[in-house]
Design a protein around this motif. Sequence first.
Motif, PDB file in Angstrom:
ATOM      1  N   THR A  90       0.837  -1.204   0.000  1.00 51.09           N
ATOM      2  CA  THR A  90       0.000   0.000   0.000  1.00 51.09           C
ATOM      3  C   THR A  90       0.871   1.252   0.000  1.00 51.09           C
ATOM      4  O   THR A  90       0.632   2.181  -0.772  1.00 51.09           O
ATOM      5  CB  THR A  90      -0.941   0.000   1.220  1.00 51.09           C
ATOM      6  N   ARG A  91       1.890   1.268   0.848  1.00 47.81           N
ATOM      7  CA  ARG A  91       2.798   2.425   0.887  1.00 47.81           C
ATOM      8  C   ARG A  91       3.513   2.599  -0.452  1.00 47.81           C
ATOM      9  O   ARG A  91       3.663   3.716  -0.949  1.00 47.81           O
ATOM     10  CB  ARG A  91       3.817   2.272   2.018  1.00 47.81           C
ATOM     11  N   ALA A  92       3.948   1.490  -1.046  1.00 45.07           N
ATOM     12  CA  ALA A  92       4.659   1.572  -2.326  1.00 45.07           C
ATOM     13  C   ALA A  92       3.739   2.097  -3.427  1.00 45.07           C
ATOM     14  O   ALA A  92       4.140   2.943  -4.230  1.00 45.07           O
ATOM     15  CB  ALA A  92       5.217   0.194  -2.707  1.00 45.07           C
ATOM     16  N   PHE A  93       2.498   1.609  -3.467  1.00 42.56           N
ATOM     17  CA  PHE A  93       1.568   2.062  -4.495  1.00 42.56           C
ATOM     18  C   PHE A  93       1.239   3.540  -4.310  1.00 42.56           C
ATOM     19  O   PHE A  93       1.281   4.323  -5.266  1.00 42.56           O
ATOM     20  CB  PHE A  93       0.275   1.235  -4.482  1.00 42.56           C
ATOM     21  N   LYS A  94       0.941   3.933  -3.075  1.00 43.09           N
ATOM     22  CA  LYS A  94       0.618   5.337  -2.821  1.00 43.09           C
ATOM     23  C   LYS A  94       1.826   6.235  -3.073  1.00 43.09           C
ATOM     24  O   LYS A  94       1.683   7.366  -3.526  1.00 43.09           O
ATOM     25  CB  LYS A  94       0.060   5.503  -1.414  1.00 43.09           C
ATOM     26  N   GLY A  95       3.017   5.706  -2.824  1.00 42.13           N
ATOM     27  CA  GLY A  95       4.233   6.447  -3.152  1.00 42.13           C
ATOM     28  C   GLY A  95       4.364   6.659  -4.650  1.00 42.13           C
ATOM     29  O   GLY A  95       4.734   7.741  -5.110  1.00 42.13           O
ATOM     30  N   MET A  96       4.040   5.631  -5.420  1.00 41.50           N
ATOM     31  CA  MET A  96       4.073   5.753  -6.881  1.00 41.50           C
ATOM     32  C   MET A  96       3.046   6.786  -7.358  1.00 41.50           C
ATOM     33  O   MET A  96       3.286   7.520  -8.305  1.00 41.50           O
ATOM     34  CB  MET A  96       3.785   4.401  -7.535  1.00 41.50           C
ATOM     35  N   MET A  97       1.921   6.873  -6.660  1.00 40.63           N
ATOM     36  CA  MET A  97       0.862   7.805  -7.042  1.00 40.63           C
ATOM     37  C   MET A  97       1.167   9.237  -6.619  1.00 40.63           C
ATOM     38  O   MET A  97       0.430  10.147  -6.974  1.00 40.63           O
ATOM     39  CB  MET A  97      -0.481   7.384  -6.433  1.00 40.63           C
ATOM     40  N   GLY A 139      10.223  10.393 -16.892  1.00 42.17           N
ATOM     41  CA  GLY A 139      10.943   9.119 -16.883  1.00 42.17           C
ATOM     42  C   GLY A 139      12.292   9.179 -16.207  1.00 42.17           C
ATOM     43  O   GLY A 139      13.077   8.262 -16.335  1.00 42.17           O
ATOM     44  N   GLU A 140      12.566  10.258 -15.478  1.00 43.65           N
ATOM     45  CA  GLU A 140      13.848  10.324 -14.766  1.00 43.65           C
ATOM     46  C   GLU A 140      13.822   9.316 -13.630  1.00 43.65           C
ATOM     47  O   GLU A 140      13.896   8.140 -13.861  1.00 43.65           O
ATOM     48  CB  GLU A 140      14.083  11.752 -14.261  1.00 43.65           C
ATOM     49  N   ALA A 141      13.673   9.760 -12.407  1.00 46.30           N
ATOM     50  CA  ALA A 141      13.609   8.840 -11.273  1.00 46.30           C
ATOM     51  C   ALA A 141      12.206   8.875 -10.704  1.00 46.30           C
ATOM     52  O   ALA A 141      11.546   9.897 -10.744  1.00 46.30           O
ATOM     53  CB  ALA A 141      14.620   9.264 -10.207  1.00 46.30           C
ATOM     54  N   ASP A 142      11.769   7.747 -10.175  1.00 46.63           N
ATOM     55  CA  ASP A 142      10.451   7.730  -9.551  1.00 46.63           C
ATOM     56  C   ASP A 142      10.584   8.145  -8.092  1.00 46.63           C
ATOM     57  O   ASP A 142      11.647   8.538  -7.645  1.00 46.63           O
ATOM     58  CB  ASP A 142       9.778   6.363  -9.699  1.00 46.63           C
ATOM     59  N   ALA A 143       9.487   8.064  -7.340  1.00 47.91           N
ATOM     60  CA  ALA A 143       9.482   8.519  -5.947  1.00 47.91           C
ATOM     61  C   ALA A 143      10.513   7.779  -5.106  1.00 47.91           C
ATOM     62  O   ALA A 143      11.029   8.303  -4.132  1.00 47.91           O
ATOM     63  CB  ALA A 143       8.092   8.349  -5.346  1.00 47.91           C
TER      64      ALA A 143
END
Length: 163
Positions: free
Chosen positions: A91-98, A107-111
Amino acid sequence: MPGLEDLYREIILDHYRNPRNRGELAVPPATRVEGFNPLCGDEIVLYLDVDGDVVTDLRIGGQGCSISQSSASMMSAAVKGRTLEEVRGLTRAFKGMMSIHEQSLDGEADASGNGDGSARGAEPEVKLGDLEALRGVVKFPVRIKCATLCWNTLVQGLDEAAG
């Protein structure tokens, strides 16, 4: 990457047209929680069955846009059979992606700073699988609530099941 965007679009549409884990569970023993997005009218009804520290079953109902419904379908498939700790990490990973910052939209770096779709930091690496298909939602901030509605409802359900 047009090919990747097409693949992601197909994954989202597949989960919307053929949702996984639709239905209801008996309450009790399952916990029933509802989520609603007043901005667009998306609704989610989540039935959560937790045995010990494992999500043994999860069913979803409700209605809404393709983003909210496909996110719910993907979420249900991703969390079923996992421990509560794993579910909270996912859940934390998905919300972090959002909540990716503007700089990563190109397309540089994600969260997580990885640029590879995994979430790293103090926690172990979390692979998002099909949930990666929703990454493009961050380009449309008003739709982020559509994608996260089921996840916020899941957290509510986990809290209620624990209490």
